[in-house]
Design a protein around this motif. Structure first.
Motif, PDB file in Angstrom:
ATOM      1  N   CYS A 186       2.136   1.548  -3.172  1.00  0.00           N
ATOM      2  CA  CYS A 186       0.973   2.024  -4.170  1.00  0.00           C
ATOM      3  C   CYS A 186       0.722   3.632  -3.991  1.00  0.00           C
ATOM      4  N   TYR A 187       0.782   4.229  -3.486  1.00  0.00           N
ATOM      5  CA  TYR A 187       1.153   5.827  -2.550  1.00  0.00           C
ATOM      6  C   TYR A 187       1.939   5.952  -3.958  1.00  0.00           C
ATOM      7  N   GLU A 201       1.328   9.158  -6.440  1.00  0.00           N
ATOM      8  CA  GLU A 201       1.862   9.900  -6.491  1.00  0.00           C
ATOM      9  C   GLU A 201       2.413  10.963  -7.762  1.00  0.00           C
ATOM     10  N   LYS A 230       0.437  -1.469   0.011  1.00  0.00           N
ATOM     11  CA  LYS A 230      -0.220   0.174  -0.182  1.00  0.00           C
ATOM     12  C   LYS A 230       0.533   1.644   0.081  1.00  0.00           C
ATOM     13  N   LYS A 231       2.225   0.759   0.743  1.00  0.00           N
ATOM     14  CA  LYS A 231       2.903   1.786   0.857  1.00  0.00           C
ATOM     15  C   LYS A 231       3.833   2.501  -0.603  1.00  0.00           C
TER      16      LYS A 231
END
Length: 198
Positions: free
Chosen positions: A133-134, A138, A130-131
């Motif tokens: 993916c962020y 971004e 998830k990190k």
């Protein structure tokens, strides 16, 4: 006849106590040895003396205990195999994810997925994904964001206006116009825009 004095009594009292202690210890050792000899002679049969069913119960207990130990050994072997296979996959995940971090230049530390009893490896890698993916989202959002790129271009243009201007009044007026296109207000005092008096 000489009377028995206190120092004589104390001396013989100590002597009697020491001698009887030595004799008592000798007798205790003999008794202990005789008991040990008897145990070696009939100890295996004594369970039946206690209770006629006791030898059979001991045999049954030995079978059950062996079955338990065999199960525990087998369970440990199965557990080790499962842990080894899970760790092999975890190592592949670690390598794939770390290569992705490096290739995409994500702002995060390298990871190490470990299969241990005290942590949840799936939860760990899910959080890291998830990190990642962020980080990736971004980058794409920034690349497609029109105002982000426009602001950078307008900032550069404003700096060029400042560096190329020779007089304050026309430079600040031009700077004010350019900044207003980025919805940034530059309030200039009228006194700065006034012509110098002669």
């Amino acid at each position: 006849m000489q009377p028995l004095r206190k120092d004589h009594v104390d001396h013989y009292k100590e002597f009697v106590r020491d001698e009887f202690s030595i004799a008592s210890n000798r007798v205790e050792r003999e008794i202990s040895q005789q008991a040990q000899d008897k145990v070696e002679e009939v100890g295996d049969k004594f369970a039946q003396v206690i209770n006629k069913n006791l030898p059979n119960l001991i045999k049954d207990m030995a079978k059950k205990q062996k079955a338990l130990f065999d199960f525990q050994d087998k369970r440990q072997s199965i557990e080790n195999d499962l842990r080894y296979n899970a760790q092999k996959i975890a190592d592949q995940i670690t390598e794939i994810f770390n290569n992705t971090i490096k290739r995409n230049k994500w702002d995060m530390q390298r990871i190490n997925v470990d299969i241990k009893d005290d942590n949840d490896a799936v939860e760990y890698i899910t959080k890291k994904i998830k990190k990642g993916c962020y980080e990736e989202a971004e980058v794409h959002a920034r690349a497609k964001h029109k105002l982000y790129h426009a602001l950078e271009n307008k900032r550069k243009k404003c700096l060029n206006i400042l560096y190329t201007g020779s007089h304050i009044q026309p430079t600040l007026v031009e700077l004010q116009k350019e900044m207003s296109t980025a919805n940034i207000q530059l309030d200039l005092p009228n006194s700065l825009l006034a012509l110098p008096s002669k």
